[in-house]
Structure formats: structure tokens, C-alpha cells
Scaffold this motif. Sequence first.
Motif, short mmCIF file in Angstrom:
data_model
loop_
_atom_site.label_atom_id
_atom_site.label_comp_id
_atom_site.label_asym_id
_atom_site.label_seq_id
_atom_site.Cartn_x
_atom_site.Cartn_y
_atom_site.Cartn_z
N THR A 175 2.20 -4.53 -10.59
CA THR A 175 1.19 -5.14 -11.46
C THR A 175 1.10 -4.33 -12.75
O THR A 175 0.87 -3.12 -12.69
N GLY A 195 0.78 -1.23 0.00
CA GLY A 195 0.00 0.00 0.00
C GLY A 195 0.81 1.28 0.00
O GLY A 195 0.30 2.34 -0.34
N ASP A 196 2.08 1.22 0.36
CA ASP A 196 2.90 2.43 0.32
C ASP A 196 3.91 2.28 -0.81
O ASP A 196 3.82 1.36 -1.62
N GLY A 252 4.44 -6.72 -0.93
CA GLY A 252 4.47 -5.72 -2.00
C GLY A 252 4.58 -6.39 -3.34
O GLY A 252 4.52 -7.62 -3.46
N GLY A 253 4.73 -5.56 -4.38
CA GLY A 253 4.84 -6.11 -5.72
C GLY A 253 4.66 -5.04 -6.76
O GLY A 253 4.79 -3.85 -6.49
P1 ADP Z 1 4.24 2.46 -7.32
O1 ADP Z 1 3.47 3.17 -8.36
O2 ADP Z 1 4.81 3.32 -6.24
O3 ADP Z 1 5.21 1.46 -7.89
P2 ADP Z 1 2.15 0.62 -7.23
O4 ADP Z 1 0.96 1.42 -7.59
O5 ADP Z 1 2.83 -0.18 -8.28
O6 ADP Z 1 3.17 1.58 -6.52
O7 ADP Z 1 1.76 -0.34 -6.05
C1 ADP Z 1 0.99 0.10 -4.96
C2 ADP Z 1 1.21 -0.81 -3.79
O8 ADP Z 1 0.73 -2.11 -4.10
C3 ADP Z 1 2.68 -0.98 -3.42
O9 ADP Z 1 2.76 -1.09 -2.01
C4 ADP Z 1 3.06 -2.27 -4.07
O10 ADP Z 1 4.12 -2.91 -3.36
C5 ADP Z 1 1.77 -3.06 -4.00
N1 ADP Z 1 1.59 -4.04 -5.09
C6 ADP Z 1 1.50 -3.80 -6.41
N2 ADP Z 1 1.29 -4.94 -7.11
C7 ADP Z 1 1.24 -5.94 -6.19
C8 ADP Z 1 1.05 -7.33 -6.26
N3 ADP Z 1 0.87 -7.99 -7.42
N4 ADP Z 1 1.09 -8.04 -5.11
C9 ADP Z 1 1.28 -7.41 -3.93
N5 ADP Z 1 1.44 -6.10 -3.79
C10 ADP Z 1 1.43 -5.35 -4.90
#
Ligand code: ADP
Length: 319
Positions: free
Chosen positions: A118, A23-24, A115-116
Motif C-alpha cells: 500500500t 502481517g509478516d 498480502g499486498g
Molecule cells: P513490507 O514493508 O515488509 O513490504 P508492508 O508494511 O508493506 O510490509 O506490509 C505489511 C503487511 O501487510 C504485509 O504482510 C503485506 O503483505 C500486507 N499488505 C500490505 N498492503 C496490503 C494490501 N493492500 N492488502 C493486503 N495486504 C497488504
Amino acid sequence: MSEFDLIKRFFSRPTPSATLGVGDDAALLHIADGMELAVSTDMLVSGTHFFPDADPFLLGHKTLAVNLSDLAAMGAVPRWATLALSLPATEEAWLQRFSAGFFAVAAEYGVELVGGDTTRGPLNLSVTIMGEVPKGRALRRSGARAGDDIWVSGKLGDAALGLAHLQGRIKLPEQARNTCLASLHQPRPRVALGLALRGIASSVIDISDGLLADLGHILECSEAAAEVRYDRLPVSSLFASAGDEMQELAQSCVLSGGDDYELCFTAPVAQRDEIEALSSTLRLPLTRIGKIVSGQGCKVRTADGNVMPIKDTGYDHFA
Ligand code: ADP
Ligand code: MG
């Protein structure tokens, strides 16, 4: 469904052991005093590692399981993972099943998804896994010494035989097919074994690309050679009962087939009793398959002592 809804619905679960989870802009993780962080990434690519129409639940399982196998081979306790997903479309049913498979394995092994990333694109699943290991006690590929025994856990070759079936190279009867496809799709990472081998094994690797290829990495890192006995390799009864026409396929599945996710390790002879006791505690076959010797390379011998000619040693994406 927006990218953020997708993450919230399918990939946000409580992460009590992280200071900050999904989420962060980044997760925050605290490593206990006296511990080192073990970090590893493994990617599964559609068309290379799995068929595009593969069951998403099984894919979720395997995506995390293959990463856990790497931590097992380091003797690390699994703690956290991140998941980078590239998806052609946001199919709810697919995401539901994939995340269910992923989180089932996560729960079983005590891993939290923190985290991750997508994105839209060709189906591609990449996990970075993190675990803890007491400082200086991680199991490496480099510690094998001449005179050590070579061991493997579980059985070899079933997953490769399952793949041969899916590719139409053989036709397995129903029961054998179920066994082999379970090995291929739902590997059981040997985490408990990896932890127990700390202080016992001199080197460890997980078998993802085939026994000979992966043992070869131990030999290279340890600057040693090996003698392996083909007749001592642990294989399921499927191979034992295979007719002559199957012997070539059996040999390549057992020696060079990928996707076993068993551990191959070396240990001094003095550890034999300890390892046999471990095998009964863990209810996991641990089989002595050969010895580390000085020199270079790996010889595979039959029961009568003849050296077997080896055609392919294992999977290499760029060979
Ligand atoms: P940013 O734009 O800063 O890269 P994202 O919008 O990609 O952030 O991701 C928002 C949040 O969701 C982050 O905390 C990220 O780690 C998490 N996240 C994104 N994709 C996944 C996933 N497939 N599984 C788990 N967490 C995810
Ligand atoms: Mg991002």
C-alpha cells in the motif's frame, strides 16, 4: 489513519487456507501434492481502465474479477491473491466500499487475500492471483489444431457498448444501459467453465481485449488460422435490433470491444455433445462461432460467405 491501520482495517481477513497470511514480510502458502501453481497479475489504472470517480464497490469487484478470469482461462482453481494499491488519499468511505466489493468476489470464488503493498500515489490497483491446477492439465493458448471448433461463452459486446454510452458515443435507453453497464462494471469470471474445460478444450483464452485480438493470440500460439462467422456470434438482443446506423458500432463492440471476460476456446469436433451438455449444466450459453484452419490470420465471414473488412482488431495499450 496510518498505513498499518489501513491494512488492518480494510484488508486483513482470515486466511485459513494459507500457512501465513497478511502481517509478516511474506505470506506462506502450501501447494497440494500433484498440483501446479498458476500465477497471474492484472493491473487497473485510473484514467486508463476506469474513470477516476468510478464507484469503489464496483472497482473492488472488477479488480479481482478480471484476475479470476485469467485463472479461469488456465483451468485453475482460485486460491490466493495479493493486492498492490496506490492511493491518492486514505478516504475511509472509499476504502470501505472498495474492500467490500473486493471481498464479496473473493468470498464467492473462494479466494483469500494473503498480502499486498500500500503506497500513496495515483490511483492504481494491481492484483496477483494464484490458483492450483493438477500437474500438466492447465489449459493453454497453444493447443488449437486445424479442424477444431471455436467456441465462446456468454455474450459479446455488451461491456463495450456500455463504455460507448459512458463516453457519450451513443445514448442507450435505461434498460439496455443497465445491462451493458453491469457487464462493464461487474464481469462474471467463467471459473466453473474453465475448470470443466480441462480435458475437453484444446486451447483457451479469456476475452479482455476483444474477440479478434484474443482469438489472435490463440492463433499465434497455436500456429493456426481461423474462420469465424459473424452471424453466429452470440450477442444480446440490443445488437440484433440495432438499426443500420448502429451496425458499425455494433461490429466494433462485438469483434473488438474489450472487457467481455468471456472465454474463447477451441475443441475437437468430437467434443460437441460434451460441450453442449456443459452449457446446460452451467446454465451458460456456449456458442460455436467458427473453425480453426491451417494458415495464418483470422477471416470473419457474413452469413452469405463474404469476408468482412475489419478495421480495428482490439485494444492495445501501446499501438
Ligand atoms: P513490507 O514493508 O515488509 O513490504 P508492508 O508494511 O508493506 O510490509 O506490509 C505489511 C503487511 O501487510 C504485509 O504482510 C503485506 O503483505 C500486507 N499488505 C500490505 N498492503 C496490503 C494490501 N493492500 N492488502 C493486503 N495486504 C497488504
Ligand atoms: Mg511493502
